[in-house]
Scaffold this active site. Structure first.
Site, PDB file in Angstrom:
ATOM      1  N   ARG A 192      82.954  54.600  29.391  1.00  0.00           N
ATOM      2  CA  ARG A 192      83.391  53.978  28.137  1.00  0.00           C
ATOM      3  C   ARG A 192      82.287  54.109  27.081  1.00  0.00           C
ATOM      4  NH1 ARG A 192      85.871  47.908  27.463  1.00  0.00           N
ATOM      5  NH2 ARG A 192      83.864  47.190  28.296  1.00  0.00           N
ATOM      6  N   ASP A 200      80.624  38.805  28.305  1.00  0.00           N
ATOM      7  CA  ASP A 200      80.155  40.031  27.665  1.00  0.00           C
ATOM      8  C   ASP A 200      80.478  39.962  26.173  1.00  0.00           C
ATOM      9  OD1 ASP A 200      82.836  40.619  27.427  1.00  0.00           O
ATOM     10  OD2 ASP A 200      82.781  42.440  28.630  1.00  0.00           O
TER      11      ASP A 200
HETATM   12  C1  LIG Z   1      85.775  42.298  28.476  1.00  0.00           C
HETATM   13  C2  LIG Z   1      85.295  43.479  29.163  1.00  0.00           C
HETATM   14  O1  LIG Z   1      84.917  44.422  28.553  1.00  0.00           O
HETATM   15  S1  LIG Z   1      85.248  43.517  30.837  1.00  0.00           S
HETATM   16  C3  LIG Z   1      84.207  44.876  31.220  1.00  0.00           C
HETATM   17  C4  LIG Z   1      82.798  44.617  30.937  1.00  0.00           C
HETATM   18  N1  LIG Z   1      82.222  43.642  31.826  1.00  0.00           N
HETATM   19  C5  LIG Z   1      81.756  44.026  33.024  1.00  0.00           C
HETATM   20  O2  LIG Z   1      81.744  45.189  33.311  1.00  0.00           O
HETATM   21  C6  LIG Z   1      81.234  42.981  33.960  1.00  0.00           C
HETATM   22  C7  LIG Z   1      80.190  43.553  34.859  1.00  0.00           C
HETATM   23  N2  LIG Z   1      79.644  42.519  35.758  1.00  0.00           N
HETATM   24  C8  LIG Z   1      78.377  42.133  35.692  1.00  0.00           C
HETATM   25  O3  LIG Z   1      77.605  42.586  34.870  1.00  0.00           O
HETATM   26  C9  LIG Z   1      77.920  41.128  36.718  1.00  0.00           C
HETATM   27  O4  LIG Z   1      78.847  41.020  37.738  1.00  0.00           O
HETATM   28  C10 LIG Z   1      77.668  39.713  36.175  1.00  0.00           C
HETATM   29  C11 LIG Z   1      76.600  39.765  35.079  1.00  0.00           C
HETATM   30  C12 LIG Z   1      78.932  39.124  35.609  1.00  0.00           C
HETATM   31  C13 LIG Z   1      77.170  38.850  37.320  1.00  0.00           C
HETATM   32  O5  LIG Z   1      76.016  39.473  37.789  1.00  0.00           O
HETATM   33  P1  LIG Z   1      75.068  38.850  38.901  1.00  0.00           P
HETATM   34  O6  LIG Z   1      74.808  37.428  38.583  1.00  0.00           O
HETATM   35  O7  LIG Z   1      73.903  39.766  39.054  1.00  0.00           O
HETATM   36  O8  LIG Z   1      75.932  38.916  40.167  1.00  0.00           O
HETATM   37  P2  LIG Z   1      75.461  38.715  41.661  1.00  0.00           P
HETATM   38  O9  LIG Z   1      74.089  38.135  41.718  1.00  0.00           O
HETATM   39  O10 LIG Z   1      76.534  37.976  42.358  1.00  0.00           O
HETATM   40  O11 LIG Z   1      75.427  40.212  42.184  1.00  0.00           O
HETATM   41  C14 LIG Z   1      75.392  40.511  43.560  1.00  0.00           C
HETATM   42  C15 LIG Z   1      75.183  41.987  43.683  1.00  0.00           C
HETATM   43  O12 LIG Z   1      76.300  42.665  43.109  1.00  0.00           O
HETATM   44  C16 LIG Z   1      75.863  43.565  42.110  1.00  0.00           C
HETATM   45  N3  LIG Z   1      76.849  43.581  41.037  1.00  0.00           N
HETATM   46  C17 LIG Z   1      77.371  42.538  40.354  1.00  0.00           C
HETATM   47  N4  LIG Z   1      78.282  42.969  39.470  1.00  0.00           N
HETATM   48  C18 LIG Z   1      78.334  44.304  39.598  1.00  0.00           C
HETATM   49  C19 LIG Z   1      79.109  45.301  38.958  1.00  0.00           C
HETATM   50  N5  LIG Z   1      79.991  44.991  38.016  1.00  0.00           N
HETATM   51  N6  LIG Z   1      78.904  46.585  39.327  1.00  0.00           N
HETATM   52  C20 LIG Z   1      78.020  46.894  40.281  1.00  0.00           C
HETATM   53  N7  LIG Z   1      77.276  45.987  40.933  1.00  0.00           N
HETATM   54  C21 LIG Z   1      77.421  44.710  40.589  1.00  0.00           C
HETATM   55  C22 LIG Z   1      74.542  43.006  41.643  1.00  0.00           C
HETATM   56  O13 LIG Z   1      73.764  44.024  41.050  1.00  0.00           O
HETATM   57  C23 LIG Z   1      73.956  42.487  42.935  1.00  0.00           C
HETATM   58  O14 LIG Z   1      73.434  43.577  43.658  1.00  0.00           O
HETATM   59  P3  LIG Z   1      72.272  43.393  44.771  1.00  0.00           P
HETATM   60  O15 LIG Z   1      72.811  42.467  45.816  1.00  0.00           O
HETATM   61  O16 LIG Z   1      72.048  44.774  45.266  1.00  0.00           O
HETATM   62  O17 LIG Z   1      71.093  42.815  44.064  1.00  0.00           O
HETATM   63  O1  LIG Z   2      87.272  45.489  27.331  1.00  0.00           O
HETATM   64  C1  LIG Z   2      88.000  44.666  27.799  1.00  0.00           C
HETATM   65  C2  LIG Z   2      88.326  43.449  27.159  1.00  0.00           C
HETATM   66  O2  LIG Z   2      89.015  42.625  27.776  1.00  0.00           O
HETATM   67  O3  LIG Z   2      87.877  43.271  26.017  1.00  0.00           O
HETATM   68 MG   LIG Z   3      86.805  44.992  25.208  1.00  0.00          MG
END
Ligand SMILES: CC(=O)SCCNC(=O)CCNC(=O)[C@H](O)C(C)(C)COP(=O)(O)OP(=O)(O)OC[C@H]1O[C@@H](n2cnc3c(N)ncnc32)[C@H](O)[C@@H]1OP(=O)(O)O
Ligand SMILES: O=CC(=O)O
Ligand SMILES: [Mg+2]
Length: 528
Positions: free
Chosen positions: A163, A445
């Site tokens: 993206r 986010d």
């Molecule tokens: C509205 C929108 O646009 S939605 C799309 C955009 N939003 C996203 O992509 C959300 C992505 N998610 C994240 O960034 C995270 O999950 C968060 C910030 C919400 C939470 O993160 P954390 O507090 O670090 O989660 P947590 O501690 O439970 O993570 C556990 C493990 O999973 C991993 N992890 C968590 N989320 C993700 C993810 N989305 N992708 C890959 N790995 C992940 C962490 O890096 C961690 O790895 P480790 O055990 O090797 O150290």
């Molecule tokens: O990118 C996704 C959203 O819900 O905004």
């Molecule tokens: Mg969006």
């Protein structure tokens, strides 16, 4: 380290070791060509957004376009999709840092949308290091040693989709002929240049997700960009596939048209719910009749959200295109099994509803959610990779339903404080270079934070911005709450530039002018 730059280009971002592998003269010349060819149109489309906003502010309401009725009535389908995009039951998303990239690829999801957008603060280092990480992951060489843990890619990994940033964002560190390059063109161009041929050789890609569009003319710009990029790189036309996020209220009235514009390159639509809610608030912010209830009460079963989700599904399947569900903000809750069970049930309900409606897949925020989400899609799909054949003749969505903005209540002091708290916390993290954080056990986010800050602005101005105890929300009410919520955040171990964030949040909420996107002033403010 100095780079060899194409004529007319300057780069102000620091060139750290390894960046030269991405910022090659050939890749930068490709970006400069795309910029010179399309920047004029991008600026015209951004100006058209401003004009449309003025008309909406004056009371105009969106409707399906008369000028494109023939496209909606026509019997056409998008081009067939490659095998690699047939099965997208669970798509994990996340920012482009190396640990996230490896964990997401290994998560067991069918697909991984790597994010230069909502979940990524566009710090120069994040953008370029992200490109380095993705190039290495595609070539299966990405590894990481962190906190005593070794990370490497599994043999079987998710299918990658990328993206880039939306049309409104610039890359301020790169100028061509004195103009800033579009962030989206920069992210897309560098990624495609370095990886398209490698991905094709490996059998999957190049695939993209396109954010925040407001009209089919904006989709036409992406399509034209794809055509030129494919020509320039010698890729067969139609190689690039892209899923469009329907995440603005205006795009909801042009779903057919957006698929049509991209029909040689379309991989369907996604219901980007968080930006969608934000867009509704933004587009009707001065309508004295419009006022949504506090954030937690606006859900996928609210009337306008339900109408949007069903229309998206019906439109996609009619056109032979995948329909992908959006993301619940729920994430696993550590050290509290009871709360965690409630969160997991929320995820299950969300995915069950999407799968039963007919969606082909949906997004998750965290690796711990892949399995429960997959279970719900498997329960409906069984052995089938998708349910593209599922038509919904029973669904007939009207403009009035898309604009049926319920619920309007409640708005509580707790809901107001929540918005202020989340807004300051998120802005502070973003200014520190982190675009996605867990706050109060939810994923936050840029899109979710936009809802929080725009609600506060709107409640101050709307006659309906009244708390359930009868008090009108005002700037004078918000200011002390900003100070109190800031103090609460600073008492936690959270990392961020919170004092500055609180100043910006207060100004954004109480200023007469509404900032079009939270990230625009933040990007100018930021030291990155
Ligand atoms: C509205 C929108 O646009 S939605 C799309 C955009 N939003 C996203 O992509 C959300 C992505 N998610 C994240 O960034 C995270 O999950 C968060 C910030 C919400 C939470 O993160 P954390 O507090 O670090 O989660 P947590 O501690 O439970 O993570 C556990 C493990 O999973 C991993 N992890 C968590 N989320 C993700 C993810 N989305 N992708 C890959 N790995 C992940 C962490 O890096 C961690 O790895 P480790 O055990 O090797 O150290
Ligand atoms: O990118 C996704 C959203 O819900 O905004
Ligand atoms: Mg969006």
């Amino acid at each position: 380290m100095s780079l060899k730059l194409p004529q007319g280009m300057t780069i102000s971002g620091a060139i750290q070791p390894g960046f030269d592998a991405i910022l090659t003269p050939e890749a930068l010349a490709f970006v400069a060509d795309l910029h010179r060819t399309f920047e004029g149109r991008r600026q015209e489309l951004l100006a058209a957004r401003v004009e449309r906003t003025a008309r909406l502010d004056a009371g105009e309401r969106p409707d399906f376009l008369a000028s494109t009725a023939h496209i909606r009535a026509g019997d056409w389908k998008v081009a067939p999709l490659p095998e690699a995009l047939a099965c997208r039951r669970v798509e994990i998303t996340g920012p482009v840092d190396a640990k996230m990239v490896i964990n997401a690829f290994n998560s067991g999801a069918d697909s991984y949308m790597t994010d230069f957008e909502d979940s990524n603060a566009p710090k120069w280092e994040n953008q370029i290091q992200g490109q380095i990480n993705l190039a290495a992951a595609i070539r299966r060489t990405l590894t990481l040693e962190s906190n005593g843990k070794s990370y490497k890619l599994n043999d079987r990994i998710a299918t990658l989709q990328v993206r880039p940033r939306g049309w409104h964002l610039d890359e301020k560190h790169v100028l061509v002929d004195g103009q800033r390059v579009s962030g989206g063109i920069f992210d897309f161009g560098l990624f495609l240049f370095h990886n398209a041929k490698e991905q094709i050789a490996r059998g999957a890609g190049p695939f993209f997700y396109l954010p925040k569009m407001e009209s089919h003319l904006e989709a036409r710009l992406w399509n034209d960009l794809f055509v030129r990029a494919q020509d320039k790189l010698g890729l067969p036309q139609g190689t690039i596939k892209a899923t469009v996020l329907i995440e603005t209220i205006l795009a909801a009235f042009e779903m057919d048209e957006i698929l049509y514009e991209l029909r040689e390159h379309s991989a369907g639509l996604n219901a980007g719910r968080w930006d969608y809610i934000f867009s509704c608030i933004k587009k009707f912010k001065v309508d004295t009749d419009f006022c949504l209830a506090e954030r937690s009460k606006v859900t996928m079963t609210s009337p306008f959200m339900r109408a949007y989700a069903l229309l998206l599904l019906k439109t996609c399947h009619k056109r032979g295109a995948p329909a992908i569900g959006g993301m619940s903000a729920l994430i696993p809750i550590k050290n509290d099994p009871e709360k965690n069970a409630i969160a997991m049930q929320g995820i299950i309900n969300d995915k069950k509803r999407d799968a039963t409606d007919g969606y082909d897949g949906g997004w998750v925020a965290h690796p711990g959610l892949v399995e429960p989400a997959m279970k719900e899609f498997l329960a409906v799909l069984g052995d089938k990779p998708n349910q593209w054949e599922k038509q919904r003749p029973d669904v007939a969505v009207t403009s009035a339903q898309l604009l049926d903005f319920q619920p309007e209540t409640p708005i509580t002091e707790a809901g107001l404080r929540y918005n202020i708290n989340v807004g300051i916390h998120y802005l502070g993290a973003w200014l520190a270079g982190n675009g996605c954080v867990p706050i109060h056990n939810l994923m936050e986010d840029a899109a979710t934070a936009e809802i929080s800050r725009s609600q506060v602005w709107q409640w101050i101005r709307s006659p309906k911005g009244v708390l359930d105890d009868g008090r009108k929300v005002t700037a004078a009410m918000v200011r002390p709450l900003v100070a109190e919520e800031l103090a609460k955040i600073k008492a936690t171990p959270a990392v961020g530039e919170f004092d500055r964030a609180a100043q910006i949040f207060e100004k954004m909420s109480t200023d007469e002018a509404f900032a079009e996107f939270l990230t625009l002033p933040l990007y100018e403010e930021s030291t990155f």
